[in-house]
Write an enzyme that holds these catalytic residues in place. Structure first.
Site, mmCIF file in Angstrom:
data_model
loop_
_atom_site.group_PDB
_atom_site.id
_atom_site.type_symbol
_atom_site.label_atom_id
_atom_site.label_comp_id
_atom_site.label_asym_id
_atom_site.label_seq_id
_atom_site.Cartn_x
_atom_site.Cartn_y
_atom_site.Cartn_z
ATOM 1 N N THR A 75 -0.911 -9.553 -8.936
ATOM 2 C CA THR A 75 -1.563 -10.334 -9.984
ATOM 3 C C THR A 75 -1.544 -11.791 -9.532
ATOM 4 O O THR A 75 -0.478 -12.311 -9.176
ATOM 5 C CB THR A 75 -0.799 -10.157 -11.323
ATOM 6 O OG1 THR A 75 -0.844 -8.766 -11.675
ATOM 7 C CG2 THR A 75 -1.403 -10.995 -12.432
ATOM 8 N N PRO A 102 0.821 -1.220 0.000
ATOM 9 C CA PRO A 102 0.000 0.000 0.000
ATOM 10 C C PRO A 102 0.856 1.272 0.000
ATOM 11 O O PRO A 102 0.511 2.257 -0.645
ATOM 12 C CB PRO A 102 -0.813 -0.130 1.290
ATOM 13 C CG PRO A 102 -0.894 -1.600 1.546
ATOM 14 C CD PRO A 102 0.387 -2.182 1.024
ATOM 15 N N GLU A 154 4.613 -2.108 -13.625
ATOM 16 C CA GLU A 154 6.009 -2.356 -14.037
ATOM 17 C C GLU A 154 6.765 -1.049 -14.220
ATOM 18 O O GLU A 154 7.598 -0.917 -15.119
ATOM 19 C CB GLU A 154 6.050 -3.178 -15.324
ATOM 20 C CG GLU A 154 5.622 -4.600 -15.118
ATOM 21 C CD GLU A 154 6.785 -5.576 -14.987
ATOM 22 O OE1 GLU A 154 7.874 -5.260 -15.490
ATOM 23 O OE2 GLU A 154 6.607 -6.620 -14.371
ATOM 24 N N ALA A 204 4.225 1.306 -0.817
ATOM 25 C CA ALA A 204 5.448 1.095 -1.610
ATOM 26 C C ALA A 204 5.062 0.631 -3.007
ATOM 27 O O ALA A 204 4.884 -0.555 -3.263
ATOM 28 C CB ALA A 204 6.349 0.061 -0.933
ATOM 29 N N ARG A 250 -17.528 1.688 -42.709
ATOM 30 C CA ARG A 250 -18.486 2.706 -42.248
ATOM 31 C C ARG A 250 -18.598 3.847 -43.261
ATOM 32 O O ARG A 250 -17.589 4.459 -43.629
ATOM 33 C CB ARG A 250 -18.023 3.258 -40.893
ATOM 34 C CG ARG A 250 -18.828 4.414 -40.357
ATOM 35 C CD ARG A 250 -20.190 3.985 -39.887
ATOM 36 N NE ARG A 250 -20.898 5.073 -39.235
ATOM 37 C CZ ARG A 250 -22.201 5.042 -38.970
ATOM 38 N NH1 ARG A 250 -22.933 3.981 -39.296
ATOM 39 N NH2 ARG A 250 -22.774 6.060 -38.361
HETATM 40 C C1 LIG Z 1 -3.680 -4.345 -12.483
HETATM 41 C C2 LIG Z 1 -2.450 -4.229 -11.662
HETATM 42 C C3 LIG Z 1 -1.599 -5.314 -11.534
HETATM 43 C C4 LIG Z 1 -0.446 -5.225 -10.759
HETATM 44 N N1 LIG Z 1 0.325 -6.346 -10.586
HETATM 45 C C5 LIG Z 1 1.346 -6.291 -9.707
HETATM 46 C C6 LIG Z 1 2.056 -7.490 -9.380
HETATM 47 O O1 LIG Z 1 1.782 -8.563 -9.896
HETATM 48 N N2 LIG Z 1 3.050 -7.404 -8.456
HETATM 49 C C7 LIG Z 1 3.383 -6.230 -7.863
HETATM 50 O O2 LIG Z 1 4.312 -6.228 -7.057
HETATM 51 N N3 LIG Z 1 2.735 -5.078 -8.157
HETATM 52 C C8 LIG Z 1 1.719 -5.091 -9.058
HETATM 53 N N4 LIG Z 1 1.013 -3.940 -9.329
HETATM 54 C C9 LIG Z 1 1.385 -2.674 -8.683
HETATM 55 C C10 LIG Z 1 2.046 -1.696 -9.630
HETATM 56 O O3 LIG Z 1 3.325 -2.139 -9.973
HETATM 57 C C11 LIG Z 1 2.018 -0.302 -8.982
HETATM 58 O O4 LIG Z 1 0.678 0.148 -9.013
HETATM 59 C C12 LIG Z 1 2.932 0.678 -9.690
HETATM 60 O O5 LIG Z 1 4.266 0.347 -9.450
HETATM 61 C C13 LIG Z 1 2.714 2.128 -9.265
HETATM 62 O O6 LIG Z 1 2.735 2.246 -7.876
HETATM 63 P P1 LIG Z 1 1.539 3.036 -7.129
HETATM 64 O O7 LIG Z 1 0.271 2.500 -7.680
HETATM 65 O O8 LIG Z 1 1.754 2.936 -5.673
HETATM 66 O O9 LIG Z 1 1.657 4.532 -7.597
HETATM 67 P P2 LIG Z 1 2.526 5.680 -6.875
HETATM 68 O O10 LIG Z 1 3.928 5.205 -6.729
HETATM 69 O O11 LIG Z 1 1.806 6.153 -5.668
HETATM 70 O O12 LIG Z 1 2.499 6.815 -7.978
HETATM 71 C C14 LIG Z 1 1.410 7.716 -8.128
HETATM 72 C C15 LIG Z 1 1.772 8.742 -9.188
HETATM 73 O O13 LIG Z 1 2.929 9.488 -8.758
HETATM 74 C C16 LIG Z 1 3.951 9.392 -9.729
HETATM 75 N N5 LIG Z 1 5.252 9.375 -9.077
HETATM 76 C C17 LIG Z 1 5.653 8.625 -8.018
HETATM 77 N N6 LIG Z 1 6.941 8.891 -7.728
HETATM 78 C C18 LIG Z 1 7.377 9.813 -8.619
HETATM 79 C C19 LIG Z 1 8.619 10.477 -8.858
HETATM 80 N N7 LIG Z 1 9.696 10.227 -8.113
HETATM 81 N N8 LIG Z 1 8.682 11.357 -9.876
HETATM 82 C C20 LIG Z 1 7.617 11.614 -10.644
HETATM 83 N N9 LIG Z 1 6.414 11.018 -10.474
HETATM 84 C C21 LIG Z 1 6.299 10.118 -9.485
HETATM 85 C C22 LIG Z 1 3.671 8.083 -10.455
HETATM 86 O O14 LIG Z 1 4.278 8.067 -11.744
HETATM 87 C C23 LIG Z 1 2.157 8.094 -10.518
HETATM 88 O O15 LIG Z 1 1.723 8.893 -11.581
HETATM 89 C C24 LIG Z 1 -0.127 -4.005 -10.129
HETATM 90 C C25 LIG Z 1 -0.966 -2.901 -10.265
HETATM 91 C C26 LIG Z 1 -2.131 -3.005 -10.987
HETATM 92 C C27 LIG Z 1 -3.049 -1.814 -11.055
#
Ligand SMILES: Cc1cc2nc3c(=O)[nH]c(=O)nc-3n(C[C@H](O)[C@H](O)[C@H](O)COP(=O)(O)OP(=O)(O)OC[C@H]3O[C@@H](n4cnc5c(N)ncnc54)[C@H](O)[C@@H]3O)c2cc1C
Length: 419
Positions: free
Chosen positions: A179, A147, A399, A149, A303
């Site tokens: 996933t 949540p 990713e 990280a 179309r």
């Molecule tokens: C459908 C789905 C499948 C997934 N599957 C997996 C999985 O199998 N295993 C796993 O481990 N994770 C998985 N994830 C998690 C996914 O890798 C994370 O959601 C992703 O890494 C982004 O992290 P966050 O959602 O916490 O966003 P945050 O890190 O909170 O980012 C929020 C926003 O802030 C921006 N931001 C953050 N830091 C910076 C910075 N330093 N500079 C500029 N902008 C920044 C980001 O680009 C984004 O726009 C999955 C997510 C989804 C939605």
């Protein structure tokens, strides 16, 4: 001098051309085989599983039956020394359908971690279990995110403590958005063995099937990729044998000692897994983009408005031309990065991140354009492009978000620690 030049030319001919984008027969055969499955089995099932928001086990089993779901298939794709077969196969699968595609390919993240970091014994033990059997296919999960990280992997709080008396590791924490989380036979979990070291204090662990203290949390309801299961995973005093630490304790202790002495550590468990898989993820985005482009092209020719096919309007035709152009440009970046990764080239300019960034953004843009070309129909669930658009969006998020890819690229090209 002339002799040397002649020899060079003759020598080059004997070795074959140094650069070619022509696929060899094996690559073409695999592409055709995967395409057949994508067209014949995945596409007809796509809308149904998107609506159901459930793992499409019958489709996974069909894939297992023909040998497309299993370690042998991944091994066969990986065996290609040019590196191209893996992205080619992924593009075709995701051209078929991205939600089902992720249900089939989601296992490969855990597999990549075991393959990349495990000992030969660990690979032998866990890789077959990730896939199960043809009669009873299984899936695997790779759990890094939490949540608090996501992009900042170094903030991982899940801890792994070693109980020397029992030779067991005890894991505690909460994983987010995994996933196949909770429904997987095998979970690979990234945990911190020393929080003070940030991501350099991480290690990867296999949670064997049925281990107490490893439970699925809330299942996430999603915008797209809805046939792929995503859920939290709770680790509550989850005890696993010492042998479940990927790479083994000795290697971990050596690495931690190096880090504590202030020397650079070669491996950062989670980052390593992500880096190796970026062009493959880009190829998945490409598959979605190409599917939307092809659908929009066909539609634009059929179309008719104002007495002519809409493709006869430059604005529509030019959009389609740009879609094709962007998709092909993204594919070249994906293939380059895949080839670099497979042939052990150094990613000096973060070419892996470039490929994923470009392909992800092209997929979001091209699927949105496809909706525009279909007009009102594009916005309905009667036509597949709205699903493709929903599915594409995740490719600028997981990713490594687009912003994080830009961060990686900008740091690589400038040598400056851009923030
Ligand atoms: C459908 C789905 C499948 C997934 N599957 C997996 C999985 O199998 N295993 C796993 O481990 N994770 C998985 N994830 C998690 C996914 O890798 C994370 O959601 C992703 O890494 C982004 O992290 P966050 O959602 O916490 O966003 P945050 O890190 O909170 O980012 C929020 C926003 O802030 C921006 N931001 C953050 N830091 C910076 C910075 N330093 N500079 C500029 N902008 C920044 C980001 O680009 C984004 O726009 C999955 C997510 C989804 C939605």
């Amino acid at each position: 001098m002339a002799d040397a030049a002649e020899e060079a030319v003759v020598g080059a001919e004997a070795d074959g051309p140094r650069f070619t984008l022509e696929l060899n027969q094996d690559q073409k055969d695999i592409r055709e085989w995967v395409h057949g499955f994508a067209e014949g089995v995945m596409r007809p099932a796509a809308a149904e599983w998107d609506e159901r928001e459930e793992t499409p086990w019958p489709v996974i089993q069909e894939a297992a039956k023909i040998g497309l779901y299993g370690f042998e298939a991944l091994g066969q794709f990986w065996a290609d020394e040019t590196g191209l077969t893996l992205p080619i196969a992924n593009e075709e699968i995701f051209w078929g359908d991205a939600g089902i595609g992720m249900a089939i390919m989601g296992t490969s993240l855990a597999v990549a971690a075991i393959f990349g970091q495990g000992t030969p014994e660990q690979m032998g033990e866990w890789l077959p279990q990730c896939f199960g059997t043809v009669e009873e296919p299984e899936v695997a999960a790779f759990c890094a995110s939490e949540p608090d990280a996501g992009s900042d992997v170094s903030a991982i709080r899940t801890s792994a403590k070693y109980d020397e008396a029992k030779d067991e590791w005890v894991l505690n924490g909460q994983k987010a958005w995994a996933t196949n989380g909770g429904i997987a036979k095998v979970h690979v979990v990234i945990a911190s063995v020393d929080r003070e070291l940030g991501s350099r204090g991480h290690a990867a662990f296999v949670i064997p099937p049925g281990t107490e203290g490893c439970e699925q949390g809330a299942k996430v309801k999603k915008h797209g990729l809805r046939a792929s299961h995503t859920a939290d995973v709770h680790l509550d005093d989850c005890r696993i044998p010492g042998s479940c630490l990927l790479g083994g304790k000795e290697k971990l202790d050596e690495r931690l000692a190096r880090v504590r002495e202030g020397k650079r550590s070669k491996s950062q468990a989670a980052m390593q897994t992500f880096e190796a898989s970026r062009p493959t993820v880009g190829a998945q985005a490409l598959g979605i983009a190409r599917a939307a482009y092809e659908y929009a092209l066909g539609y634009a020719k059929e179309r008719r408005q104002f007495g002519k096919a809409i493709v006869e309007n430059q604005s529509i035709a030019f959009t389609l031309a740009d879609m094709k152009l962007e998709i092909d440009a993204a594919r070249l970046l994906v293939w380059r990065a895949a080839w670099m990764g497979r042939s052990g080239q150094k990613f000096e300019n973060a070419e892996g991140s470039m490929s994923k960034l470009k392909a992800g953004e092209v997929a979001v843009w091209a699927t949105e354009r496809a909706i525009q070309i279909l007009g009102g129909n594009g916005y309905t669930r009667e036509f597949p492009v709205e699903r493709m658009h929903r599915d594409a969006k995740i490719y600028t998020i997981f990713e490594g978000t687009s912003e994080i890819q830009r961060l990686v690229i900008s740091r690589a090209i400038s040598g400056v620690h851009v923030k």
